[in-house]
Structures are given as structure tokens and as C-alpha cells.
Design an enzyme around this catalytic site. Structure first.
Site: not given
Lengths: 140, 140, 140, 140
Positions: A16, A59
């Protein structure tokens, strides 16, 4: 207890504006590491398991992560993954992300094996199944 | 106590082969929600704070997430975010992700305000600073 | 000729260490803009079209992009999308990405409507279908 | 003419609800392949070049991509990358993405070497520089 080590190189685009890995990418990588663990233990891929047993993946139910030190692009990281606990309908995975000997991130996940409910047309309708005994045996 | 609600629409590409949101995207969205919370409270953006105070953002120290129900593309989600606790060098943020009245995901984060150490050339060398009093006052 | 405008805000995590949008994110956004165009024209979502007509989406056949100016986080961008040409088995979409009046990126895509070949178990086996006449009429 | 081959494995989370690679990920991977090409030719990383020459990377000016066949998770892909043309202020890179002997995607990029304009505080203000002769010699 089986464990699997997944190696990756941090890329420019994984970082970032602070020049460090943007943290959602760590979750991207542990998700891959989790799948590789099962592949290495001999489980079929989720396409096959969905066709044969209706199980479409693992999941997350919940996760905890500690970010101890940052990584930046060019770094080579290793993720060591294992199942630390098997429950009836879920299991706990632990991932340790290191750069050489330095631990950067520790992630604990509770995951379930899941299948679709009903006729399969509603993507929101998924449910956990009991941990398959044969798969557990392959991973221990 | 101030809170901020961030609204987003789940896209096709946010979902995985199981047709549900691939979980690292929830972390992507709460990171945006966290930044919007501070912008809404009146803090400058991180480019300005880096120039003026050396503070380059709010990296995560740790996080806990509970995934209660899946989302799929086309869903409109709302993320309600607030700071639940201020400490000397860190703070706790809570995010609740809902589809209409249904809570899908709950995420708790410990974040720090961070700056570079040394001459700034080593991206790994960042450290937390004490929570700025004026910013805390703006967010309460 | 119908067009659709999709508005988005650039987030911190969309930017790379050069502090500008990492270009794959522009493709992420035009993919969403493309889907919103069809939704706005009245087409059902891809889950419904797969069930009713076997059509699972509009994969890209090829794309061209011109990156004229960078964007950074905090920017609000608008993507204006339309179909500039209909062919028998494909169509051409044009997307213009702007910040206020300034054009940042221009993207041209050739997409097809696609369905699975065979019994659907091989994810690599997809093929284009003729452009449905009723859908084309809804989008013109 | 130098070329570099970058190998990657497609992950579950790289795929969309149609079970195939979501196309922005191909751009993610060629961006990494492009950087690896320069690293392999002996160029320093962008952190070093920014400090020493003000050059912060190789942003894209434009790109063309042909998507010939889909990929899905579990596939191992190879990206072969080379510079096909050097111009005064830009260069052309070609990437071929294959699964074993099958070509899946072909991407052509025009990139520039870029630096910041002004005092560096405006992330939108970047400009191309002339291709450094010594770097070109290292890559040929």
C-alpha cells in the site's frame, strides 16, 4: 500432526502507500495456504468434492490475527499451516507467517466444511456438515 | 460516541467459485470503512498527516472476525464502525457488516497510529506513536 | 444509445507504493461497471440467467486500455459505460473513467455471452453463444 | 533478447462465480512478471531506484490483452515476458501466459519509467523520464 509450508514472494502491487503489505493480502495468502494443506494431505479439489459429496469448500467461521511486523515487496515469506483441533462440525487451523526466522503474522481460523441447502440456486443458503471422518484421518 | 456507516454493493468479482464473498474482501471493506470513519471525524488524509506529523496511517495490530452469514453479488451491505476503546498507543475499532437488518460479519480491530523509524528508507521500520489527543477528541 | 455511469471512491488499499491506483484495480472497476450497465438495462443477474438460459456471464475476449493520468486515494471517479457495437457473437463496450472533467483512463472491451460446454463439470469448458436478440434490444 | 518466465498457481480466491480466473488477476500477475523481468536483468528494486535516481517504477501507459482460453484454480501457469521494443521515453513488453503448451492470454504493454514532479507531495504529479541507457543495456 501434519503441517504444510507455503512459500510466496511479496509483489509491488501487494503493498500500500505506506510501502508495506496491505493486510487483506495476508488473508488472501492464508486462504491459499489452507487449500494447499488439504491438497497436500490428499483431499480432492473442491470442484471434485462438490460433485461427489456436495462439499464446496471450507468457509471461515471466525478468525484471529496478530500482525507483529510488516513485510514489503521483494520479501520471501513462508506460511506454515496445520490443523490444531478437530471438532464435530468445524476445525481450527493455525498459520504462522515468517520471513526467514522472524515471525510476522499469526493467524488462527475456525473453518467448516460446507454444502448448499435446498436446490442450490440461492448462494446465501449454505450450511456446515459434520467433518468427514476419512478426511480427518488423512490430515492427522 | 461517533459512528460511521459505509455502504457498498457486492460485485461479481468479489465472489469466489462458491458464489459467495471471498472473505479477504470483507477486510478490504472494513479497511476502507475505518479510513472513512476518520475522514468523517475531520482528520486529514494520510498524505497530509505524513507530511505534517509523520503519521502514515493506522496499521492493524490485531483483528478478530466472526463470519455469521454469507453475502453474494448484488447484495447491498452496510458497515457501521466506531472506536470502542482508546488506549495510550492503540485503539479498538468495531465494525458490524449488515445486509438490511441481518448481521453478516462482526470485526474487532486493534490499530495504532504509525510513523517511519530512521531515515524512512526501510519500509519495514515503522513504529507506533502515542494516540494524538486532538485526534482522539475529534473522534469521540 | 444507452449509457450508465458508475461512481466510486478510490481507497488507500487500491493504491500502490507509488501512492497511485494500482492499475489492475481499474479493470476490477470496469468489470463492475459493465455488470451495472446490464442490470440497469433490465437484464437479470448472472445467477438467474445461468438457471434460465445457461448464460453465466460476459467473459472478456479482449481489451485495450489507455492510462492517461493517475488517480490516488480520496479521489471520486466516474465510469461511463456503453455498448458501441453489437456483433453476432460478441459486443464492444467502451468505458471512460473520469475525475470530474478530467479523463484518466479509456478502456475498450470485446465481451461475449458465455455458457458451459458438456456436463458443466469442467470449468475450462465454456463457449460463447449468439447475442440474445431480446437482451440486445433492452440495451440499445 | 532476454526473457523471463514467471510461474504461478491459480488459487480458489483468484476465480469468480463462473469458476474461472477473474480477469483482473491476469493483470496482477503480469505486473509481477514485469517487475521480475527487471530484477532478473539486474535492475535494483523500485525503493532503491527512487532513492538513487528518483524513478519510482514503470507505470502502464497502455495495454492490450487477448483472452483465448480460461484458467481455473489448481492450474499452474507460466508467464513469459520480454521487452519487444525500446523507445526514447517508453518501452513495449509482451507477456504470454500458458498452461503447459496451451496459450491462454497474450498481453502487450507500453510502460514508462516515471518520477514525481514538483516537491513530491502530490501523488497525481508523476511524469515519464527518458529510458536510462544503462538499464536498457542490461535488459537487451
Amino acid at each position: 500432526m501434519k503441517s504444510h509450508t507455503y512459500t510466496l514472494r511479496v509483489e509491488f502491487g501487494d503493498c500500500d502507500p505506506a510501502q508495506i503489505v496491505w493486510f487483506p493480502n495476508f488473508f488472501r495468502w492464508v486462504d491459499a495456504a489452507s487449500r494447499h494443506f488439504f491438497v497436500q494431505c490428499g483431499l480432492p479439489d473442491w470442484k471434485t468434492t462438490e460433485r461427489e459429496r456436495g462439499i464446496l469448500g471450507t468457509p471461515l467461521a471466525d478468525t484471529q490475527a496478530k500482525f507483529l511486523r510488516p513485510a514489503s515487496y521483494g520479501d520471501v515469506l513462508q506460511i506454515e499451516s496445520h490443523v490444531s483441533e478437530w471438532r464435530r462440525r468445524s476445525f481450527v487451523m493455525k498459520h504462522q507467517i515468517r520471513r526467514a526466522d522472524v515471525v510476522l503474522v499469526e493467524i488462527t481460523e475456525v473453518r467448516v466444511f460446507a454444502r448448499r441447502k435446498g436446490d442450490g440456486s440461492d448462494p446465501h443458503a449454505i450450511e456446515s456438515v459434520a467433518v468427514p471422518e476419512d478426511w480427518r484421518a488423512m490430515c492427522e
